[in-house]
Write a protein that holds these residues in place. Structure first.
Motif, short mmCIF file in Angstrom:
data_model
loop_
_atom_site.label_atom_id
_atom_site.label_comp_id
_atom_site.label_asym_id
_atom_site.label_seq_id
_atom_site.Cartn_x
_atom_site.Cartn_y
_atom_site.Cartn_z
N THR A 47 -4.25 -5.60 -0.18
CA THR A 47 -3.19 -6.53 -0.58
C THR A 47 -3.13 -6.67 -2.10
OG1 THR A 47 -3.45 -7.76 1.48
CG2 THR A 47 -2.35 -8.89 -0.35
N PHE A 61 -0.91 1.44 -6.44
CA PHE A 61 -0.86 2.66 -5.64
C PHE A 61 0.16 3.63 -6.22
CE2 PHE A 61 -2.37 -0.32 -2.23
CZ PHE A 61 -3.66 0.19 -2.18
N SER A 74 -2.22 8.80 -3.61
CA SER A 74 -1.49 7.96 -2.66
C SER A 74 -2.27 7.77 -1.37
CB SER A 74 -0.13 8.60 -2.34
OG SER A 74 -0.30 9.87 -1.73
N GLU A 132 -5.79 1.02 4.83
CA GLU A 132 -5.16 0.55 6.07
C GLU A 132 -6.01 0.95 7.29
OE1 GLU A 132 -1.27 2.20 6.10
OE2 GLU A 132 -0.39 0.59 4.88
N GLU A 185 -4.19 4.20 -0.32
CA GLU A 185 -3.52 3.12 0.43
C GLU A 185 -3.69 3.34 1.93
OE1 GLU A 185 0.79 0.78 0.60
OE2 GLU A 185 0.59 2.68 -0.50
N ASN A 243 -4.06 -4.55 -4.48
CA ASN A 243 -3.53 -3.35 -5.14
C ASN A 243 -2.04 -3.18 -4.89
OD1 ASN A 243 -5.73 -1.41 -6.45
ND2 ASN A 243 -6.70 -2.48 -4.75
N ARG A 244 -1.59 -3.59 -3.72
CA ARG A 244 -0.14 -3.53 -3.45
C ARG A 244 0.61 -4.50 -4.34
NH1 ARG A 244 0.00 -3.06 3.19
NH2 ARG A 244 0.06 -0.76 3.27
N GLU A 245 0.09 -5.71 -4.46
CA GLU A 245 0.77 -6.73 -5.27
C GLU A 245 0.84 -6.32 -6.73
OE1 GLU A 245 -1.46 -10.21 -4.48
OE2 GLU A 245 -0.40 -10.71 -2.62
#
Length: 274
Positions: free
Chosen positions: A242, A250, A212, A219, A215, A244-246
């Motif tokens: 962006t 993560f 985790s 940032e 991420e 990997n978040r979409e």
């Protein structure tokens, strides 16, 4: 020729010395106990939480009856007793001793696992048992030791019944080590050491993938590169973050259940066969 007072002093000291030896002999309530009796009484003390007395009895068992399964089991139980008494160094030393003396023993995996559990828990203080804390804020030394202990268990005993739990704890420890790097990076950001922070985050991304902390690392990379005017690098980090978040790449942390490390008694090494 000795003077009378001197002779009396020598006689007095001799009487005192022999008296102490006589008292020591008869104050030891374990005199005359055989191996089974010593082990039974030590186990009873251990189960009652009287760890110091249990260790004393186990050590007497090893000294008087050094051969056989009772002495072998006593060494493991001594390690467990120190673990329960919150004496991590002594617990690890006892486990190491068992590993050194019985490297081919079919139950030596327990000793490796115990070492890992001791190091896993050794940095947890009294308040940590009742107040949730962030383990990544602590010194990572014990976490590294625990990770290495579990790694050795997994490598040497892939089919051990303790290996699945060890693997889960390794994942959790790895995540905490990554978070520790993030904490350092955040400290550098607060001090304005942006390149140092970026280096820490790059290290997390390269060495601690599928945690985790990645991420958070991305940032901070965006912020650090923006702060030093590296707009292209900042945009690259933002794009990866962006994407990997979409795609939901993560991972969330899963803390292993608290272990209730039991002490295997008669069916562990087979004392009932003695």
């Amino acid at each position: 020729m000795l003077r009378t007072p001197t002779r009396l002093l020598i006689l007095f000291l001799a009487v005192i010395g022999s008296g102490c030896a006589w008292l020591d002999k008869y104050s030891d309530n374990t005199v005359g106990w055989d191996a089974a009796k010593l082990y039974s009484e030590a186990s009873s003390e251990l189960n009652s939480g009287n760890y110091a007395t249990a260790v004393e009895y186990y050590e007497k068992l090893e000294a008087r009856y050094p051969f056989g399964r009772y002495a072998m089991q006593a060494q493991l139980d001594v390690a467990y007793a120190h673990y329960k008494a919150d004496e991590p160094e002594l617990a690890i030393a006892a486990a190491d001793r068992f590993i050194k003396l019985y490297p081919q023993n079919p139950y030596v995996d327990y000793a490796y696992y115990l070492k890992g559990i001791v190091n896993y828990n050794r940095s947890v203080g009294f308040l940590d048992r009742y107040i949730p804390t962030d383990p990544s804020q602590r010194d990572p030394g014990s976490a590294l030791d625990s990770f290495q202990d579990f790694s050795e268990l997994v490598r040497l005993f892939p089919d051990s019944k303790y290996t699945p739990d060890a693997r889960q704890r390794m994942l959790f420890l790895r995540s905490n080590m990554a978070k520790h790097e993030i904490n350092v990076a955040q400290y550098y950001m607060r001090r304005g050491a942006y390149l140092a922070a970026a280096n820490r985050c790059t290290y997390v991304i390269e060495r601690f993938q599928r945690t985790s902390a990645v991420e958070d690392a991305l940032e901070i990379l965006v912020q650090a590169y923006t702060a030093v005017g590296e707009d292209k690098l900042a945009e690259d980090a933002r794009r990866v973050l962006t994407l990997n978040r979409e795609q939901g790449r993560f991972l969330a942390d899963e803390k292993p259940d608290d272990v209730s490390l039991s002490r295997q008694l008669w069916d562990y090494i087979g004392l009932d066969k003695n």
